[in-house]
Structures are given as C-alpha cells and as structure tokens.
Design an enzyme around this catalytic site. Structure first.
Site: not given
Ligand code: NAD
Length: 498
Positions: A193, A268, A302, A402
């Site tokens: 997804k 992650e 991240c 963040e």
């Molecule tokens: P997000 O949490 O908003 O979304 C991540 C994914 O989760 C998307 O595909 C989104 O559609 C999905 N999602 C949203 N709500 C959901 C739910 N209720 N249930 C299941 N899936 C759901 O994050 P983002 O804004 O897309 O990305 C940024 C964040 O990701 C930042 O916090 C960043 O630090 C983190 N990140 C972490 C890593 C790592 O390796 N630690 C790498 C990249 C990004």
C-alpha cells in the site's frame, strides 16, 4: 541559497508511463480498477498540478489483493527453490538497472525530489536487490544435539506468509525494496500500500517485476488512502506480517490493528536525530554533512540530523560556516541537474513546516537563515528555503517534534556528558552522528547515545549488508543486515523419534 527553474526533460519512457493519466491497482499480475470505481488525484509538488488519477482502494480491494497473495503463497510459488528465487532476483536486478532512468523520472515528478537525488538511488537499489539475492540460499535452521528426549531434533525456517507493506511518500522508489527484497528472498507474498502522495514509482516497479518473470499474485499493489486502504491492510486477518514505514502516530495505529490476528510487525518510524559536533571536528567535512544531513530531500528523511549539537568554543564559527554553506544550496524544480533540493510533498506538509518555522521564533530561537516559502517562478509549488535556528534549547518543540522539512535546530553544549544527555532527551531513537578527531570521544558518544544507528565523521551512509533500524519510539525491526530476512521467516522445531 539560489533558486533554479528549468522545464523537465522527461525521458520518453517516463512520458509514456505518465501519459496513461489513470492508474489502477496491480493485483494478481493485472492492472485492476478499484471495485468501487473510485479514483483520487495525485499531484506534482513542483507545480501543484494534478499529475494523474489513482484507483482509490478500500477494504474490499485489500481483501481481493490479500486473497490473491494467499493463493500465490499456497500455490506454485511455495515450490520455488532458493536458487530459483535468487535467479529471479538477478533478473529483477537487470530489469531495474535497464529501466532506472524511467523510475527516477517518475519519482521526481511524483514526489519532487530532484533528479540529482533520484538518479542516485540506482546504486543503492541495485545493491539492496543483490543483498537479498545473496540471502536466498542462506536460510537455514539448526540440527541440535539430542537432549533427554531420545529423539533427533532440528529447527527449520519457513516463510511467514502474506506480508502487508505500508510505504511512506518520502522515497518510495528505494523504500519499497526493504519489503520486496525480504518477501522475495524468503518466499513470502505481499500486498503493498504505497502512500497516497506518491504511488507511481511503485506501480511501475511492480510491472517491471512481472517483466522479469515474477509469478502473478506474489506482489500486489493497492493504491489508496491510509485511513481506509492502509487501515484495512493493517487489520486484515489474512495478513501475517506488516512491514510499516511511516510516522510514529500511524505506527501506533498499525500496532493496535495488528491485534486482530496477532500479526508480526516491523515498524520504521519517525526520528529527531542528534548530530553532535565537537570543537576538534574537521569543520570542512562536518558543516556540509550536517547541512545536507538535515536539508537533504528537503528534510523529508526519517534519520535527518535535525538537532545539531555544537560545542561552544566553535559555535559562532559553525553558525557562520553553516549559513555560508546553506547559501550555496540550489532549490528548484527537480529536472534541473543543478537542483539540490526540491519541494515538500504537499500543501499540507508546507503548512506544517511553515507552522514550525513560526513556532521556532515564538519559542525564542533565533532564525539565522531561510524560513520562507519560495516565490517567483516556484510560487505554485511547495518550496521552502533551508532554515537554520540558532540558540535552540533542547526542550523547545522545534527541537523535540519531527518537522519533516528543511529546518535545523542548532543547540550549544559544553561537555561530552552534556552532549550525550541532551542527545538522549528525546522520545525517538533512530539515527545520530558524532564529529571529532578523538577516537575516545567518538566511541564514548556512540556508546552513550540510544539510537539504532550512529555515524562517526559521516552522515546517512546505509549499506544493506549491515542495515539500520530504530529503538525507542522510532520503532523496531531491522532493515538490512542478517536480522532482516529472519523476520520474514518463522522457526519450526522438529522432533524425530529414533
Ligand atoms: P504516514 O504515517 O502518514 O504514512 C505512512 C503510510 O501509512 C502511508 O502509506 C499512509 O497511507 C499509511 N497510513 C496512514 N494512516 C494509516 C492507518 N491508519 N493504517 C495503516 N496505514 C496508514 O507517514 P508519511 O507522512 O507518509 O511519511 C513520513 C513519516 O515516515 C515520517 O514520520 C518519517 O520519519 C517516517 N519515515 C520513517 C522511515 C524509517 O525508516 N524509520 C523512513 C521513511 C519515513
């Protein structure tokens, strides 16, 4: 900081792909519309214009994709030998290698990162594929010495089953490989997804996987919003494991949803990483690395080193050098080869980042560079200048939360103990770095800071052989390294009566 703006020389292959305009899910080897027929728009963040429409997946689409992934898992895929999966990964490597320019261009259009960055994903992605290819044949259990049972005993490793991969928008082109690689090497199947903000490079990748000979149903992609499609995947009883990368807040919801069938999880999550610079550091290296360690990908990384701790004797020199370096960074549209930073992903993210810039000044931090949304030829996109706050206190919200934008908090310190203490005063534990010429200082900080990865006199280096991961509220489960594949397997112990 300078601005760049040049019209995009999109490759023909990327043009062909993007000219479809309407993208469907990819389920069971086929382009598949949403069962509801609904679609949603995805935008070019450099201009705010609609780039394409995507199928809007909901619970019923997830259900369909999961049942196809389950059928593939139970079917002939389960009889593929490790050598066959390894050979498939080598073919995939070659197909991705040949088509990487197209993938990089799609990624630049879809999420805004400049071509100088997305083209550079190529060696990394290819290494990740080679890493997982090398792991196929290394799956092994143990033969254990007979204890008191009079039986022969051993353990086997078996693939966990159907994996749900939930991917964020900040770099889907490389990010998806942490899931794809583990799934294919272990013999699992998956439903991915992608983020609603940036799905296109994943949709093209899954087509290329099938060109390389991936059997249908092994990897499926359902596009859609997190609260509907993502949540349905996270709670689906037919999914055995979720590999989630995203924010800590969403990670918590994924944990809650996993209780439906006690899913295994890899999470992650977010970060607010300390980058600690001692007075004896080589500032010629440390300053640009600290700058790009937070501004790279416009801060949407991240493990970005967003809290830069600087030892007081070099504080003023560090400020002057960081501002001078930041002035050289070129912000602009992604297809200008000189562009180093592109836009933020969305209007929502732009508002969020600008909100933190305002908050930083209100909290009493000194804005010494940037802090503006860029106008002129970039006014329609979501561009923010790289922003430096000086004299930040570690307790301020800009130093604790963040921001996920190009905003750095510089925090002074005096002693090594103070630096370690401040570095650890945070709920996250993803990355961190130390800059010094003194090995004892470096290793004392490495040992003292509670994060999943530490860099010494460098920032952001990732090798899939070693991998990285987080601790505290940055999540758990390794990406890369020996532990990665193990997490896509479960252990079965066997007792044989002699
Ligand atoms: P997000 O949490 O908003 O979304 C991540 C994914 O989760 C998307 O595909 C989104 O559609 C999905 N999602 C949203 N709500 C959901 C739910 N209720 N249930 C299941 N899936 C759901 O994050 P983002 O804004 O897309 O990305 C940024 C964040 O990701 C930042 O916090 C960043 O630090 C983190 N990140 C972490 C890593 C790592 O390796 N630690 C790498 C990249 C990004």
């Amino acid at each position: 900081m300078t601005q760049t703006n040049q019209s995009p020389p999109l490759s023909q292959a990327a043009q062909r792909f993007l000219s479809r305009k309407d993208f469907k899910h990819f389920i069971n080897g086929k382009s598949t519309p949403a069962l509801s027929g609904k679609t949603f728009a995805t935008y070019d963040p450099s201009s705010g214009a609609v780039l394409a429409r995507l199928a809007e997946g909901e619970a019923e689409d997830i259900d369909h994709a999961v049942s196809c992934a389950r059928a593939a898992f139970e079917g002939s895929w389960s009889r593929w030998t490790p050598y066959e999966r390894q050979a498939l990964l080598y073919r995939i490597h070659d197909v991705i290698d040949r088509n990487f320019e197209e993938l990089a261009h799609i990624e630049t259009m879809d999420m805004g990162a400049p071509i100088s960055r997305t083209a550079n994903y190529k060696p990394f992605v290819l290494k990740v594929i080679l890493f997982f290819a090398s792991q196929c044949g290394s799956v092994a259990g143990e033969t254990l010495p007979n204890g008191f049972t009079g039986t022969m005993t051993m353990s086997l490793k078996a693939p966990v089953g159907v994996v749900g991969g939930i991917i964020p928008w900040n770099g889907p082109l490389p990010s998806q490989w942490w899931v794809l690689g583990g799934v294919l090497a272990a013999g699992c199947t998956a439903v991915l997804k992608p983020s609603e903000e940036a799905s296109l490079s994943i949709l093209r990748t899954v087509e290329l996987l099938h060109e390389a000979g991936l059997p249908e149903g092994v990897i499926n992609v359902v596009s859609g919003y997190g609260g509907t499609a993502g949540a349905a995947l996270a709670r689906h009883a037919g999914v055995d494991r979720i590999a989630f990368t995203g924010s800590t807040a969403t990670g918590r919801k994924v944990i809650e949803a996993s209780t439906s069938n006690i899913k295994r999880l890899q999470l992650e999550l977010g970060g607010k990483s300390p980058n600690i610079i001692f007075a004896d550091a080589d500032l010629d290296k440390a300053v640009p690395a600290a700058g790009m360690g937070v501004f790279g990908n416009s801060g949407q990384v991240c493990y970005a080193g967003t809290r830069v701790f600087v030892q007081r004797p070099i504080l003023e020199e560090f400020y002057a050098r960081l501002v001078a370096f930041t002035k050289t960074i070129r912000v602009g549209v992604g297809f200008d080869p000189g562009t180093q930073l592109g836009p933020l992903i969305s209007a929502r993210q732009l508002d969020r980042v600008m909100g933190y810039v305002k908050l930083g000044s209100e909290e009493g931090a000194r804005l010494i560079h940037g802090g503006e949304r860029l106008g002129g030829s970039l006014a329609a996109g979501y561009f923010v200048s790289p922003t430096i706050f000086a004299g930040v206190e570690n307790g301020m919200r800009i130093a604790q939360e963040e921001i996920f934008g190009p905003v750095v908090s510089v925090i002074p310190f005096d002693t090594i103990e103070e630096a370690i203490g401040l570095g650890n005063q945070i709920e996250y534990g993803l990355g961190g770095a130390v800059w010094t010429r003194n090995i004892s200082t470096a290793l004392t900080v490495v040992n003292g800071i509670h994060t999943g990865v530490m860099w010494v006199n460098c920032y952001g280096v990732i090798d899939p052989l070693v991998g990285f991961g987080g601790t505290k509220m940055s999540g758990y489960g390794a990406k890369g390294g020996r532990a990665h594949l193990d997490a896509y397997l479960y252990t079965k112990t066997v007792y044989i009566d002699l």
